[in-house]
Write a protein that holds these residues in place. Structure first.
Motif, mmCIF file in Angstrom:
data_model
loop_
_atom_site.group_PDB
_atom_site.id
_atom_site.type_symbol
_atom_site.label_atom_id
_atom_site.label_comp_id
_atom_site.label_asym_id
_atom_site.label_seq_id
_atom_site.Cartn_x
_atom_site.Cartn_y
_atom_site.Cartn_z
ATOM 1 N N GLU A 204 -48.227 -3.895 -6.572
ATOM 2 C CA GLU A 204 -46.829 -3.476 -6.856
ATOM 3 C C GLU A 204 -46.510 -2.222 -6.534
ATOM 4 O O GLU A 204 -45.258 -1.819 -6.062
ATOM 5 C CB GLU A 204 -46.929 -3.773 -8.713
ATOM 6 N N SER A 205 -47.057 -1.176 -6.966
ATOM 7 C CA SER A 205 -46.648 0.378 -6.754
ATOM 8 C C SER A 205 -46.537 0.447 -5.214
ATOM 9 O O SER A 205 -45.736 1.052 -4.740
ATOM 10 C CB SER A 205 -47.886 1.131 -7.310
ATOM 11 N N ALA A 206 -47.486 -0.137 -4.402
ATOM 12 C CA ALA A 206 -47.459 0.218 -2.987
ATOM 13 C C ALA A 206 -46.233 -0.607 -2.511
ATOM 14 O O ALA A 206 -45.461 -0.173 -1.666
ATOM 15 C CB ALA A 206 -48.688 -0.401 -2.334
ATOM 16 N N LEU A 207 -45.855 -1.845 -3.007
ATOM 17 C CA LEU A 207 -44.790 -2.574 -2.447
ATOM 18 C C LEU A 207 -43.359 -1.733 -2.796
ATOM 19 O O LEU A 207 -42.335 -1.566 -2.008
ATOM 20 C CB LEU A 207 -44.772 -4.079 -3.230
ATOM 21 N N LEU A 208 -43.245 -1.393 -4.117
ATOM 22 C CA LEU A 208 -42.039 -0.843 -4.574
ATOM 23 C C LEU A 208 -41.741 0.550 -4.148
ATOM 24 O O LEU A 208 -40.353 1.030 -4.107
ATOM 25 C CB LEU A 208 -42.040 -0.793 -6.228
ATOM 26 N N SER A 209 -42.810 0.982 -3.605
ATOM 27 C CA SER A 209 -42.501 2.454 -2.864
ATOM 28 C C SER A 209 -42.288 2.338 -1.535
ATOM 29 O O SER A 209 -41.993 3.326 -0.691
ATOM 30 C CB SER A 209 -43.967 3.320 -3.117
ATOM 31 N N MET A 210 -42.295 1.280 -0.888
ATOM 32 C CA MET A 210 -41.892 1.028 0.369
ATOM 33 C C MET A 210 -40.325 1.544 0.778
ATOM 34 O O MET A 210 -39.483 1.239 -0.015
ATOM 35 C CB MET A 210 -41.732 -0.445 0.882
ATOM 36 N N GLY A 211 -40.465 2.677 1.692
ATOM 37 C CA GLY A 211 -39.000 3.344 1.756
ATOM 38 C C GLY A 211 -39.103 4.488 1.649
ATOM 39 O O GLY A 211 -37.903 5.347 1.979
ATOM 40 N N GLN A 212 -40.178 5.103 0.820
ATOM 41 C CA GLN A 212 -40.289 6.460 0.533
ATOM 42 C C GLN A 212 -41.301 7.257 1.485
ATOM 43 O O GLN A 212 -41.148 8.365 1.357
ATOM 44 C CB GLN A 212 -40.597 6.499 -0.914
ATOM 45 N N VAL A 213 -41.825 6.988 2.364
ATOM 46 C CA VAL A 213 -42.568 7.431 3.225
ATOM 47 C C VAL A 213 -42.039 7.178 4.732
ATOM 48 O O VAL A 213 -41.730 6.211 4.955
ATOM 49 C CB VAL A 213 -43.833 6.844 3.421
ATOM 50 N N ALA A 214 -42.546 8.343 5.594
ATOM 51 C CA ALA A 214 -41.790 8.230 6.961
ATOM 52 C C ALA A 214 -42.586 6.939 7.648
ATOM 53 O O ALA A 214 -43.756 6.691 7.483
ATOM 54 C CB ALA A 214 -42.378 9.474 7.606
ATOM 55 N N GLY A 215 -41.920 6.192 8.483
ATOM 56 C CA GLY A 215 -42.104 5.131 9.185
ATOM 57 C C GLY A 215 -41.872 3.678 8.314
ATOM 58 O O GLY A 215 -41.917 2.755 8.785
ATOM 59 N N ASP A 216 -41.772 4.017 6.950
ATOM 60 C CA ASP A 216 -41.377 2.832 6.189
ATOM 61 C C ASP A 216 -40.206 1.685 6.334
ATOM 62 O O ASP A 216 -40.223 0.683 6.732
ATOM 63 C CB ASP A 216 -41.330 3.314 4.767
ATOM 64 N N ALA A 217 -39.317 2.616 7.142
ATOM 65 C CA ALA A 217 -38.097 2.131 7.445
ATOM 66 C C ALA A 217 -38.092 0.961 8.460
ATOM 67 O O ALA A 217 -37.444 -0.048 8.852
ATOM 68 C CB ALA A 217 -36.884 3.094 8.064
ATOM 69 N N GLU A 218 -39.023 1.548 9.496
ATOM 70 C CA GLU A 218 -39.346 0.476 10.704
ATOM 71 C C GLU A 218 -40.031 -0.789 9.922
ATOM 72 O O GLU A 218 -39.555 -2.025 10.639
ATOM 73 C CB GLU A 218 -40.452 1.178 11.594
ATOM 74 N N VAL A 219 -40.731 -0.753 9.093
ATOM 75 C CA VAL A 219 -41.583 -1.951 8.442
ATOM 76 C C VAL A 219 -40.101 -2.792 7.893
ATOM 77 O O VAL A 219 -40.206 -4.060 8.102
ATOM 78 C CB VAL A 219 -42.465 -1.801 7.717
ATOM 79 N N LEU A 220 -39.537 -2.280 7.222
ATOM 80 C CA LEU A 220 -38.255 -2.983 6.439
ATOM 81 C C LEU A 220 -37.314 -3.492 7.164
ATOM 82 O O LEU A 220 -36.997 -4.317 7.019
ATOM 83 C CB LEU A 220 -37.796 -2.141 5.374
ATOM 84 N N ASP A 221 -37.245 -2.813 8.212
ATOM 85 C CA ASP A 221 -36.163 -3.248 9.358
ATOM 86 C C ASP A 221 -36.851 -4.455 10.180
ATOM 87 O O ASP A 221 -36.072 -5.630 10.441
ATOM 88 C CB ASP A 221 -35.759 -2.323 10.373
ATOM 89 N N ALA A 222 -38.042 -4.448 10.428
ATOM 90 C CA ALA A 222 -38.894 -5.565 10.981
ATOM 91 C C ALA A 222 -38.802 -6.798 10.181
ATOM 92 O O ALA A 222 -38.896 -7.852 10.642
ATOM 93 C CB ALA A 222 -40.119 -4.956 11.467
ATOM 94 N N LEU A 223 -38.874 -6.498 8.901
ATOM 95 C CA LEU A 223 -38.618 -7.699 7.773
ATOM 96 C C LEU A 223 -37.463 -8.260 7.370
ATOM 97 O O LEU A 223 -36.998 -9.179 6.906
ATOM 98 C CB LEU A 223 -39.245 -7.171 6.520
ATOM 99 N N GLY A 224 -36.297 -7.407 7.958
ATOM 100 C CA GLY A 224 -34.735 -7.862 7.711
ATOM 101 C C GLY A 224 -34.380 -7.279 6.447
ATOM 102 O O GLY A 224 -33.690 -8.147 5.653
ATOM 103 N N LEU A 225 -35.045 -6.584 5.658
ATOM 104 C CA LEU A 225 -34.916 -6.137 4.195
ATOM 105 C C LEU A 225 -34.992 -4.531 4.150
ATOM 106 O O LEU A 225 -35.823 -3.896 3.742
ATOM 107 C CB LEU A 225 -36.414 -6.469 3.296
ATOM 108 N N PRO A 226 -33.827 -4.047 4.725
ATOM 109 C CA PRO A 226 -33.638 -2.541 4.882
ATOM 110 C C PRO A 226 -33.825 -1.881 3.582
ATOM 111 O O PRO A 226 -34.083 -0.661 3.507
ATOM 112 C CB PRO A 226 -32.188 -2.266 5.516
#
Length: 249
Positions: A204-226
């Protein structure tokens, strides 16, 4: 120890790489092994849930309802600012421009996504169409539904709005949107089985922190969940379930 992480079968094919990127990131940050399961259909998903020990699930709201109520799965997160809206379209060549143009006996293509069908039936109420007044044409994918509508082999097709938006511009140009939902309270849900309660907090902590670290935006954009993910409590999930029940009535 490695845990199984199942992704709902309704994700768009172009998001496949994004889920693998997220899975890799969660493993690294949570310090656990995760085996990603990506069923190609609702039937394959049901088989995996029946025959495999699935520990984490990214579930559509209809499946989440059953898994929370009957299997004891615990909701802990959902996509932020992203709801499960749906779209009803016809082929442009059909000349149909609104749901009232659909008549009893019409042919409608749809996948096995029960939440999409549930919302779609509510959207068809202005056309005075009940479920048994429609000839349903089951398909394995949203792409197949689009092809049937474009060719005029069905009068309309049901789509998850995100899936419709993921189509190429050419495909969308050949489809006429008849109506789109705007419920804004129904979404996919991240669920954890009670047997992994000791590991849930780390995931849960790892998932909810997505977007706070460099490179996360690329992952979230690939998911379609910016906007990443936000917490979801059991109380919030129960509210969504009650809404689903209201739609069923």
């Amino acid at each position: 120890m490695t845990f199984n992480f199942l992704i709902a079968a309704d994700f768009a094919p172009e998001r496949f790489a994004g889920w693998h990127m997220l899975n890799t990131t969660l493993q690294r940050r949570a310090g656990i092994g995760l085996h990603l399961l990506t069923p190609a259909s609702a039937h394959e998903q049901a088989e995996l849930l029946a025959n495999t020990q699935v520990d984490l699930v990214y579930a559509n709201p209809f499946d989440a309802t059953e898994m929370i109520r009957t299997q004891g799965y615990i909701p802990f997160a959902r996509p932020a600012k992203r709801y499960d809206e749906m779209v009803i379209t016809s082929g442009v060549a059909s000349g149909k421009v609104c749901v009232e143009d659909l008549k009893p006996g019409c042919r409608i293509a749809l996948t096995e996504n029960r939440d999409v069908k549930l919302i779609g039936l509510r959207l068809l109420e202005p056309a005075d169409l009940s479920e048994d007044a429609i000839h349903w044409v089951p398909v394995d994918s949203y792409q197949a539904a689009a092809r049937l509508a474009i060719k005029g082999e069905v009068d309309a097709a049901f789509f998850l709005a995100d899936a419709f938006a993921s189509f190429t511009r050419m495909t969308r140009s050949q489809l006429q949107v008849l109506v789109q939902s705007a419920i804004s309270d129904i979404s996919h849900v991240l669920l954890a089985h009670p047997r992994i309660a000791a590991q849930q907090a780390a995931v849960e902590s790892a998932l909810l922190s997505m977007g706070q670290v460099a490179g996360d935006a690329e992952v979230l954009d690939a998911l379609g969940l910016p906007d990443g993910f936000e917490p979801m409590s059991l109380e919030q999930a129960e509210f969504m379930i009650d809404l689903m029940d209201t739609l069923l009535d």
